[in-house]
Design an enzyme around this catalytic site. Structure first.
Site, mmCIF file in Angstrom:
data_model
loop_
_atom_site.group_PDB
_atom_site.id
_atom_site.type_symbol
_atom_site.label_atom_id
_atom_site.label_comp_id
_atom_site.label_asym_id
_atom_site.label_seq_id
_atom_site.Cartn_x
_atom_site.Cartn_y
_atom_site.Cartn_z
ATOM 1 N N GLY A 13 0.765 -1.357 0.390
ATOM 2 C CA GLY A 13 -0.726 -0.082 0.246
ATOM 3 C C GLY A 13 0.419 1.213 0.168
ATOM 4 O O GLY A 13 2.170 1.594 -0.539
ATOM 5 N N THR A 86 -7.161 -1.940 10.565
ATOM 6 C CA THR A 86 -8.581 -1.279 10.848
ATOM 7 C C THR A 86 -9.352 -2.334 11.568
ATOM 8 O O THR A 86 -9.065 -3.507 11.453
ATOM 9 C CB THR A 86 -9.529 -0.627 9.200
ATOM 10 O OG1 THR A 86 -8.884 -1.977 8.394
ATOM 11 C CG2 THR A 86 -8.223 -0.157 8.873
ATOM 12 N N TYR A 147 -10.155 3.391 15.525
ATOM 13 C CA TYR A 147 -9.184 3.857 13.940
ATOM 14 C C TYR A 147 -8.817 5.988 14.096
ATOM 15 O O TYR A 147 -7.279 5.998 14.328
ATOM 16 C CB TYR A 147 -9.745 3.475 12.536
ATOM 17 C CG TYR A 147 -8.992 4.148 11.593
ATOM 18 C CD1 TYR A 147 -7.977 3.059 11.105
ATOM 19 C CD2 TYR A 147 -9.249 5.087 10.907
ATOM 20 C CE1 TYR A 147 -6.880 3.212 9.871
ATOM 21 C CE2 TYR A 147 -8.105 5.059 10.009
ATOM 22 C CZ TYR A 147 -6.833 4.373 9.489
ATOM 23 O OH TYR A 147 -6.360 4.832 8.320
ATOM 24 N N PRO A 177 -4.110 11.414 4.438
ATOM 25 C CA PRO A 177 -4.448 10.293 3.201
ATOM 26 C C PRO A 177 -6.452 10.625 3.238
ATOM 27 O O PRO A 177 -6.586 10.147 4.606
ATOM 28 C CB PRO A 177 -3.828 9.106 3.195
ATOM 29 C CG PRO A 177 -2.906 8.931 4.214
ATOM 30 C CD PRO A 177 -3.851 10.185 5.228
ATOM 31 N N GLY A 178 -6.915 10.994 2.482
ATOM 32 C CA GLY A 178 -8.321 10.184 2.091
ATOM 33 C C GLY A 178 -8.628 9.092 1.173
ATOM 34 O O GLY A 178 -7.243 8.705 2.346
#
Ligand code: CAA
Length: 240
Positions: A13, A86, A147, A177-178
């Site tokens: 990622g 998450t 989170y 970040p979005g």
């Protein structure tokens, strides 16, 4: 001058894209990963970037891990605290374990890793730390109290550590970040993700490389006057 950079969560990622961007700049990069050994082997084979395995939520593991990186390669100049997980769920269904795992992995790791490198950075009067926060730490998100709390904590952590490092040549910044096209976001149910994408003015998910280029910018040698800032990269979804 070639810098030594450590990226947590660095084999997948945003972390993987960042490790590659820093390597392309000329840094000697180490990607730290927690569990997915298979993926780490492929990443190292494909990129030539060394991967080291330890649990960033464990304080002693971070001290030992950084000591072995420094013994192998030399002092760490740049730290990217990117590792994150998450465990989404509404509070009335969330168990203590899923609360704690996210706090320890996403926020505790920033302390553990920073603590392991900060002494050397202070001695050498140079350091760059970037912590990866989130739009959901700024705005909150349904089903993510754990989170959002951890990521919001990262933004406070960044501003406090920036003040401590400023006179020592150490900058500390955050990226928020979005929704980025990574495995983490792919795990969001389609019916939920479709609604989220409708609310992104740019009309798409972000790319990991779009975050990586900002991290590279913040960690350049000549970025010494940027500290304590949070750079939001979210396609216009949240203007903060
Ligand atoms: N606002 C208000 N209500 C909402 C809502 C929202 N955003 N989302 C869901 N609801 C409502 C639903 O409409 C539903 O109500 P009804 O039954 O009356 O229709 C109710 O809440 C239950 O919704 P779900 O069926 O989704 O409940 P669930 O228990 O199956 O799942 C959840 C809950 C796990 C939180 C699921 O909604 C989910 O996965 N949401 C995604 C959370 C998210 O955005 N995570 C981001 C991960 S990526 C990331 O974090 C990276 C980053 O930094 C951006």
């Amino acid at each position: 001058m070639s810098r030594i950079s450590v990226v947590t969560g660095g084999t997948r990622g945003i972390g993987a894209a960042t490790a590659i961007a820093l390597k392309d700049r000329g840094d000697t990069v180490v990607a730290v990963y927690g569990y997915n050994e298979e993926r780490a082997k492929v990443f190292t084979a494909e990129t030539g970037i060394a991967s080291y395995r330890w649990d960033v939520s464990n304080f002693d593991a971070c001290l030992t891990g950084i000591a072995s990186v420094e013994a192998d390669l030399g002092p760490v100049d740049i730290l990217i605290n990117n590792a994150g997980i998450t465990r989404d769920g509404t509070v009335h269904k969330m168990d203590c374990e899923n609360w704690q795992a996210v706090i320890d992995t996403n926020l505790g790791s920033c302390f553990n890793m920073s603590r392991a490198v900060i002494g050397g950075m202070r001695e050498r009067k140079f350091g760059r730390i970037v912590n990866v926060g989130s739009i959901n730490g700024q705005a909150g998100q349904y089903g993510q109290v754990n989170y959002a709390a951890a990521k919001s904590g990262i933004h406070g952590f960044t501003k406090a550590l920036a003040q401590e490092g400023a006179a020592q040549g150490i900058t500390v910044n955050a990226i928020a970040p979005g929704y980025i096209d990574t495995d983490m976001v792919a795990a969001v149910p389609d019916r939920v993700l479709d609604k989220i994408i409708e609310r992104i003015p740019v009309g798409r998910l972000g790319k990991a490389s779009e975050i990586a280029r900002a991290i590279r910018f913040l960690t350049d040698d000549d970025a010494g006057f940027i500290t304590g800032s949070t750079l939001s990269i979210n396609g216009g979804q949240h203007m903060y």
